[in-house]
Enzyme design. Structure first.
Site, PDB file in Angstrom:
ATOM      1  N   CYS A 150       4.340  13.741  23.947  1.00 50.60           N
ATOM      2  CA  CYS A 150       5.008  14.800  24.707  1.00 50.60           C
ATOM      3  C   CYS A 150       6.509  14.550  24.845  1.00 50.60           C
ATOM      4  CB  CYS A 150       4.389  14.925  26.101  1.00 50.60           C
ATOM      5  SG  CYS A 150       2.615  15.239  26.080  1.00 50.60           S
TER       6      CYS A 150
ATOM      7  N   ASN B 107      -6.365  11.649  28.957  1.00 59.34           N
ATOM      8  CA  ASN B 107      -6.374  10.427  29.772  1.00 59.34           C
ATOM      9  C   ASN B 107      -7.503  10.431  30.795  1.00 59.34           C
ATOM     10  OD1 ASN B 107      -3.948   8.459  29.326  1.00 59.34           O
ATOM     11  ND2 ASN B 107      -3.113  10.501  29.013  1.00 59.34           N
TER      12      ASN B 107
ATOM     13  N   SER C 287      -1.117   3.807  22.346  1.00 55.84           N
ATOM     14  CA  SER C 287      -0.796   4.241  23.709  1.00 55.84           C
ATOM     15  C   SER C 287       0.517   5.020  23.735  1.00 55.84           C
ATOM     16  CB  SER C 287      -0.711   3.023  24.641  1.00 55.84           C
ATOM     17  OG  SER C 287      -0.815   3.400  25.981  1.00 55.84           O
TER      18      SER C 287
ATOM     19  N   TRP D 285       8.127  33.365  54.057  1.00 61.33           N
ATOM     20  CA  TRP D 285       6.936  33.714  53.284  1.00 61.33           C
ATOM     21  C   TRP D 285       7.217  33.286  51.853  1.00 61.33           C
ATOM     22  CZ3 TRP D 285       2.431  35.686  55.262  1.00 61.33           C
ATOM     23  CH2 TRP D 285       2.487  36.195  56.566  1.00 61.33           C
TER      24      TRP D 285
END
Length: 444
Positions: A42, A304, A38, A433
């Site tokens: 990253c 995942n 697990s 905007w």
């Protein structure tokens, strides 16, 4: 029902946990060739760079916790062969070298991927490492923290390579990046975005060397120099980050269909071409929402999610995964960038009738501190104006804007709708905007 799962990182344990919750009476057996389960790889570049120091932060759940839930988790056990005709497995005990046989009613393959090692002479010198496993991370962190390690050479300018740049620079190292292609992150971003990111990398004193190939490492025991087709570079540490390859060679004698790189082809249910065999994660394909093609995208998010779907289907459900946009993001020094859906290069290679628009604007009002440039590229259907892909780069809130584009692509929104989308406005966060509105309005 005996379900065997090979691999205990993201997809495998996501499936095992979901399956055991849905079917507590099922026998769920997991084989993992290491003792790390697990695990979120990253985090490795940030671990080695000292952004955090406890390696356990990258572990989502311990082996003991999985076992408490009733999962039969076996570490240091490597599955070396699969007989899908007779539903048998050959398992190697990594510690003792002994082998034994096991059987299954249903099987999930979640063996992930391993770093690709280029054909470089003397690649086994000390202070040369990949950055894929927990072992890699601990090794590289130790080396990077030595005062006499001053020159770091990173081979490969993908996600891991560029994240490692920030880690090495944070520790005060001289950093050189060697990239075989003519752009960084060339598989994920189009040139307009990579031009911006390359400028940011160079602005921090990084020696970025594109269209260059490493051929040899020089040194007695430790690496001292990298030889390329364009010269030599001093090196006290070399990090190889040239991509990954699925861990599926042990399946070569099966009838499981794979891509050319070895990625197992699965459908939207996570099923392979062989009955009762499923797969997910970095060893498998994932469906592209826009094109419906089977693509190899080794990302934790897809692993995942599809892993969870496989867990449900192993429990008897018939749930389809909605697919992936290969949404991905990265922090490049002080900038952040994200991409979702199709790049222009991908749309062109597919022969789609598309248009593309690249704009630069500002992330917020000029009178509130923190205004900076932000860049957006849209790829869209030339006839219907339905958005096919989007990329964003900038110094603040770029990734979250790409998340908006991911939702827009999933919802099959047009550029006109994006131009009028009711996005939040306040001076610290946007202009009246928003840059996405502007991008939509100019994408005719």
């Amino acid at each position: 029902m005996r379900v065997v799962i090979i691999g205990a990182v993201a997809a495998g344990m996501s499936a095992a946990a979901k399956l055991k919750r849905m079917k507590p009476d099922y026998e769920v057996v997991v084989y993992e060739k290491t003792d790390v389960v697990s695990f979120g790889a990253c985090g490795l570049p940030y671990f080695v760079g000292g952004f955090f120091d406890d390696a356990n932060n990258m572990i989502a759940r311990s082996p003991e916790k999985f076992r408490e839930s009733g999962i039969d988790l076996n570490i240091f056990k490597e599955v070396t062969a699969v007989d899908t005709d007779n539903k048998k497995l050959k398992v190697l005990d990594v510690k003792t070298g002994e082998t034994f046989e096991d059987s299954y009613d249903k099987l999930m393959i979640a063996t992930g991927a391993s770093s690709i090692i280029p054909p470089i002479k003397n690649v086994n010198l000390e202070n040369v490492s990949t950055l894929k496993t927990m072992e890699d991370g601990i090794k590289v962190k130790e080396i990077l923290n030595k005062e006499d390690v001053k020159n770091v050479v990173i081979i490969g300018a993908g996600f891991i390579g560029l994240e490692a740049v920030e880690a090495a620079k944070k520790l005060g190292k001289n950093v050189t990046v060697i990239q075989a292609a003519d752009r960084v992150l060339n598989a994920v971003f189009d040139k307009e975005i990579t031009d911006v990111l390359e400028d940011e990398i160079k602005s921090h004193g990084v020696n970025l060397r594109l269209e260059e190939l490493a051929s040899e490492f020089i040194g007695e025991t430790k690496v001292e120099k990298v030889i390329t087709n364009k010269g030599g570079i001093d090196a006290d540490l070399v990090i190889i980050a040239t991509g990954v390859r699925p861990n599926t060679t042990f399946l070569k004698d099966t009838k499981i269909e794979m891509l050319g790189n070895g990625a197992i082809i699965v459908d939207e249910y996570g099923k392979t071409s062989v009955e009762d065999v499923y797969s997910a994660g970095d060893c498998a394909t994932i469906k592209n929402i826009v094109t419906n093609e089977d693509m190899f995208v080794p990302l934790a998010t897809g692993a995942n999610k599809l892993g969870r779907i496989v867990g449900e289907n192993l429990a008897g459900a018939n749930n389809a995964f909605q697919g992936s946009l290969a949404s991905s993001c990265i922090k490049v020094m002080n900038m952040e960038a994200a991409s979702t859906g199709l790049t222009e290069e991908k749309a062109k290679s597919l022969g789609l009738n598309y248009k593309a628009k690249f704009i630069s604007d500002f992330n917020q009002t000029n009178y509130y501190p923190g205004r900076d440039k932000i860049y957006v590229k849209l790829v869209y259907n030339a006839d219907t104006k339905v958005i096919l892909g989007g990329q964003v780069a900038g110094f603040k809130d770029s990734v979250q804007r790409a998340n908006v584009l991911a939702a827009a692509i999933f919802g099959k929104m047009t550029t006109n709708q994006l131009g009028m989308l009711d996005l939040c406005y306040a001076p610290p966060f946007a202009r009246t905007w928003d840059v996405l509105n502007v991008a939509g309005n100019v994408s005719k």
